[in-house]
Enzyme design. Structure first.
Site, PDB file in Angstrom:
ATOM      1  N   CYS A  64      27.688-119.002 -57.511  1.00 47.26           N
ATOM      2  CA  CYS A  64      27.199-118.681 -59.164  1.00 47.26           C
ATOM      3  C   CYS A  64      27.009-117.101 -59.089  1.00 47.26           C
ATOM      4  CB  CYS A  64      26.133-119.292 -59.327  1.00 47.26           C
ATOM      5  SG  CYS A  64      25.004-118.816 -60.745  1.00 47.26           S
TER       6      CYS A  64
ATOM      7  N   HIS B 153      25.131-115.356 -60.282  1.00 47.94           N
ATOM      8  CA  HIS B 153      23.649-115.106 -60.513  1.00 47.94           C
ATOM      9  C   HIS B 153      23.453-114.706 -58.949  1.00 47.94           C
ATOM     10  CE1 HIS B 153      23.469-115.976 -64.560  1.00 47.94           C
ATOM     11  NE2 HIS B 153      22.339-115.500 -64.568  1.00 47.94           N
TER      12      HIS B 153
HETATM   13  N1  DGL Z   1      26.305-117.229 -63.645  1.00 45.75           N
HETATM   14  C1  DGL Z   1      26.728-118.641 -64.049  1.00 45.75           C
HETATM   15  C2  DGL Z   1      27.825-119.088 -62.597  1.00 45.75           C
HETATM   16  O1  DGL Z   1      28.073-118.254 -62.177  1.00 45.75           O
HETATM   17  C3  DGL Z   1      26.028-119.747 -64.260  1.00 45.75           C
HETATM   18  C4  DGL Z   1      24.338-119.436 -64.498  1.00 45.75           C
HETATM   19  C5  DGL Z   1      23.861-120.688 -65.534  1.00 45.75           C
HETATM   20  O2  DGL Z   1      24.006-120.040 -66.985  1.00 45.75           O
HETATM   21  O3  DGL Z   1      23.604-121.612 -65.243  1.00 45.75           O
HETATM   22  O4  DGL Z   1      28.017-120.033 -62.481  1.00 45.75           O
END
Ligand code: DGL
Length: 263
Positions: A189, A191
């Site tokens: 992810c 993030h």
């Molecule tokens: N940044 C996102 C990812 O790479 C997702 C984060 C989210 O909105 O749950 O999966």
């Protein structure tokens, strides 16, 4: 005449900044637009159908407004679900973000790797596929966490978090059978690389973290090879689909995104 068309990076929130950073380092002359679907955030708890419908429509509006030369879906959730739909809908080169299972398998000595993503990403057949192709001789443990997405967003707003929250997230991997042998974790992810230091500090033993950011930066450079860039790029733009949170402004400025807009 210099080509002023920007690169457009897209995520549900601030996660795509972990892709923007290596892209900016590799292509310092590139004008950048960073788009966050804050009105649709978080994606990780949404259904496949919602994401498959929402992302192409939104990217269509963004492409019309910013006329990018290339779009990066800097989100594993959106990429693993909606990439074919976006490619079918738009006439712009699209780069997606997929879990870095291949480099993780290459790096693992114990042959036990962890995949940390959103709930939506870790259940995708795409992940089964990557595992079968690149990590067939590994035990691949998955854990989906919405909490960690929130922790990354909070960090970029300048908020501190209790380290116990990171330990609890990692428990989702390390407490599984064979979890104690994990030596590489895929930040699946976008993030999560933003809180990699906090994750590393919370891990029960030293582990290596890998993510797709550097590979995507190289892919962008490859796809734009031979194109011209402005001599002095315009300030980077951060565009949000809901009212932007002013607390994010200092972090965004740190990534060269000085102009904040709403779609
Ligand atoms: N940044 C996102 C990812 O790479 C997702 C984060 C989210 O909105 O749950 O999966």
């Amino acid at each position: 005449m210099a080509d002023t068309r920007p690169l457009l990076l897209f995520d549900s929130g601030v996660g795509g900044l972990s892709v923007l950073a290596p892209a900016r380092a590799l292509l310092p002359g590139a004008p950048l637009v960073y788009a966050a679907d804050s009105a649709g955030f978080p994606y990780g708890t949404r259904s496949e159908a919602e994401i498959a419908a929402r992302v192409p429509a939104l990217l269509g509006r963004l492409a019309e407004r910013y006329k990018p030369r290339l779009i990066v879906i800097a989100c594993n959730t959106a990429s693993t679900i909606a990439l074919p739909h976006v490619r079918a809908a738009l006439d712009v080169p699209i780069v997606g973000t997929v879990p870095a299972i291949k480099p993780a398998a290459e790096a693992s000595r114990t042959r036990v790797i962890g995949v940390l993503g959103t709930q939506a990403t870790v259940r995708q057949p795409y992940v089964d596929d990557l595992t079968a192709r690149f990590a067939a001789d590994c035990t691949v443990l998955r854990h989906g966490s919405a909490e960690l997405v929130e922790l990354a967003e909070a960090k970029l707003r300048g908020e501190d978090a209790d380290p116990a929250r990171y330990r609890a997230v990692l428990d989702g991997l390390f407490a599984q059978a064979a979890g104690e042998r994990i030596d590489v974790i895929v930040n699946a992810c976008t993030h999560f690389p933003l809180v990699e230091a906090e994750l590393a500090a919370a891990a029960p033993h030293p582990v290596r973290f890998v993510d797709g950011g550097p590979g995507i930066a190289r892919r962008i450079a490859h796809l734009t090879q031979g194109q011209s860039w402005p001599d002095s790029p315009a300030p980077g733009i951060a565009v949000f689909t809901a009212q932007p949170d002013p607390a994010l402004a200092p972090a965004l400025a740190g990534y060269g995104l000085d102009q904040i807009e709403t779609l």
